[in-house]
Enzyme design. Sequence first.
Site, mmCIF file in Angstrom:
data_model
loop_
_atom_site.group_PDB
_atom_site.id
_atom_site.type_symbol
_atom_site.label_atom_id
_atom_site.label_comp_id
_atom_site.label_asym_id
_atom_site.label_seq_id
_atom_site.Cartn_x
_atom_site.Cartn_y
_atom_site.Cartn_z
ATOM 1 N N TRP A 172 0.817 -1.206 0.000
ATOM 2 C CA TRP A 172 0.000 0.000 0.000
ATOM 3 C C TRP A 172 0.858 1.266 0.000
ATOM 4 C CZ3 TRP A 172 -4.753 -0.298 -1.401
ATOM 5 C CH2 TRP A 172 -5.543 -1.399 -1.066
ATOM 6 N N ASP A 428 0.022 9.396 14.413
ATOM 7 C CA ASP A 428 -0.613 8.152 14.846
ATOM 8 C C ASP A 428 0.420 7.080 15.149
ATOM 9 O OD1 ASP A 428 -0.375 6.211 12.284
ATOM 10 O OD2 ASP A 428 -0.756 8.249 11.604
ATOM 11 N N GLU A 481 -8.218 10.717 7.792
ATOM 12 C CA GLU A 481 -8.492 9.553 8.620
ATOM 13 C C GLU A 481 -8.920 10.036 9.999
ATOM 14 O OE1 GLU A 481 -5.005 7.112 8.658
ATOM 15 O OE2 GLU A 481 -5.366 6.299 6.667
ATOM 16 N N TYR A 484 -7.054 7.202 15.172
ATOM 17 C CA TYR A 484 -6.969 5.764 15.384
ATOM 18 C C TYR A 484 -7.228 5.371 16.838
ATOM 19 C CZ TYR A 484 -4.502 5.045 10.874
ATOM 20 O OH TYR A 484 -4.150 4.948 9.552
#
Length: 582
Positions: A172, A428, A481, A484
């Site tokens: 990815w 993160d 995003e 998390y």
Amino acid sequence: MYSGIADKTLFTLFGAGLTALFLAGCQADAHKVQASAPDFGENVFVLDPQMPAEEVQTRLDALFKQQESNQFGPERYAVLFKPGVYHNKIKLGFYTQLMGLGRYPDDVMLQGGIEVKATWHEEDATQNFWRSVENLSVTPDNGTMQWAVSQASPLRRLHVRGNMLLDDNGGWSSGGFIADSLIDQQVNSGTQQQWLTRNSNIGSWTNANWNMVFVGVKHAPDASHWPNPPYTDVPQTPIVREKPFLTVTAAGEYQVYVPPLRQQTQGISWQDAHLNGTTIPLSRFYIAKAATDNADSLNAALAKGLHLLLTPGIYPLDKALNISHANTVVLGLGIATLLPTHGNPAMQVQDVDGVILGGLLFDAGEKNSEVLLQVGQSKTATSHAQNPISLHDVFFRVGGASVGNATHSVIINSNHVIGDNLWVWRGDHGNGIGWSTNKTKHGIVVNGDDVTMYGLFVEHFHDYQTVWNGENGAVYFYQSEAPYDVPNQASWMNGSSNGFASYKVADHVTQHRAIGMGVYCFFNDNPEVKLSSAIEAPLGEHIQFERMTSVSLGGTGEITHVLNTSGDAAKPGSEVSRLLKP
């Protein structure tokens, strides 16, 4: 932590050691280059095509070896190529900038290529951040330039004489940006999750995953079948100014070229023989060095009306840099980093015309800053339509390198600001990471009217990540995003709603446009956490949202709706949800 004498000394020792290694064996040619070059400091390498290719390659390889996995280290470097032909293949690591010094990309021809892979991270390029290339012609030795990167790794003013590949062996990669570039053949995005291409000419494009956006691109792929594939094409770029860049004349004089403001454009800006921008001699710049400069010396230069060229390094600041003169250019080399040390802003831009910031990383200090970058003192009616403030490759980080805290990363109060590739990141992973450790509220707050963003990446903040209060805002490509590390649902509630939308347009706003949006979740601390809506906005005739995607990464958590209460849930078993329009 980056602050303190010990860290500055370590940085200086690293820089001096690598500089000595780089120049060893090239002394016969290097003295010719350094004699005509300004004093950019020990972390800027100026190359000349007369240098032996083998020696240059050895030193570039040594630089890469040091920086390949140096994700949160203090070292920063820029490699500048004088016009000519180079027979080298360059592997590019963290905090390294490659820049051609010609007026046009084809003035510097790199025969061999540039490569970014993710071998250091098991072919997963989702952490390949903080590097850049601009103003070069690249001829890959195998026909393909591999650029497996994620955020904060821009490409600008490139001529790629071949193909491009945007992943590493199927691993990815997550978010990239290319502008004002010519790619002769095919771009293969591979497993790249999302990407923005702006004002470029491409031969063709293949592959897509979640959100591929093209703005002002010649030969962009057919976007009429969204989301199969998920291509978004805006044929013309409404308004933009390209990022300024450093050049050197045949007589050895260094200048900074500032491109003009352009409207309703498609394709590259450098196809014409005559460029219509402004050239600023380097004598009008204060050349800053992290080892010796501080907020007082930098502000003294700004007060005199000088521009700033921040050479590679980390600049601890005990007070904000204050930009009060119109048309000031602040240009960073080698991901130059501004670190507030006393809970102060790192920079404040007054509400004046034409200020340009480019190539900067704002890194939050341990003591909380209310804001890292503030553009405009407060919301006013002042128009900057004819000469807007613009931000190019400007990045923000809260935690990751060390404990950092910032209530807001950037607040834009001025009108008509142009943002051109912003990554606003609450860390993160890395150091100083935790729900109650690297504390934030919003990533970006836009109070100004007529603000336009190309490539806005905002991630992991505690509250609304993007808050848009100004009228007539426009965003072309958004990637975000959710945090998390939400410990549980009860700790992340917006009244009776689960969590805070990533993108919030204030209820009073009547005109807004956002196209090509992706919002994702990965609640790895508690997979039972849900986010009610990826995007919240008022409904109205002039509120336009198009081509929105939400994703539950690996089915870890849920985004219940895409926009307000529209759109299906992205959740385990149904990880991707799409919404064309409200």
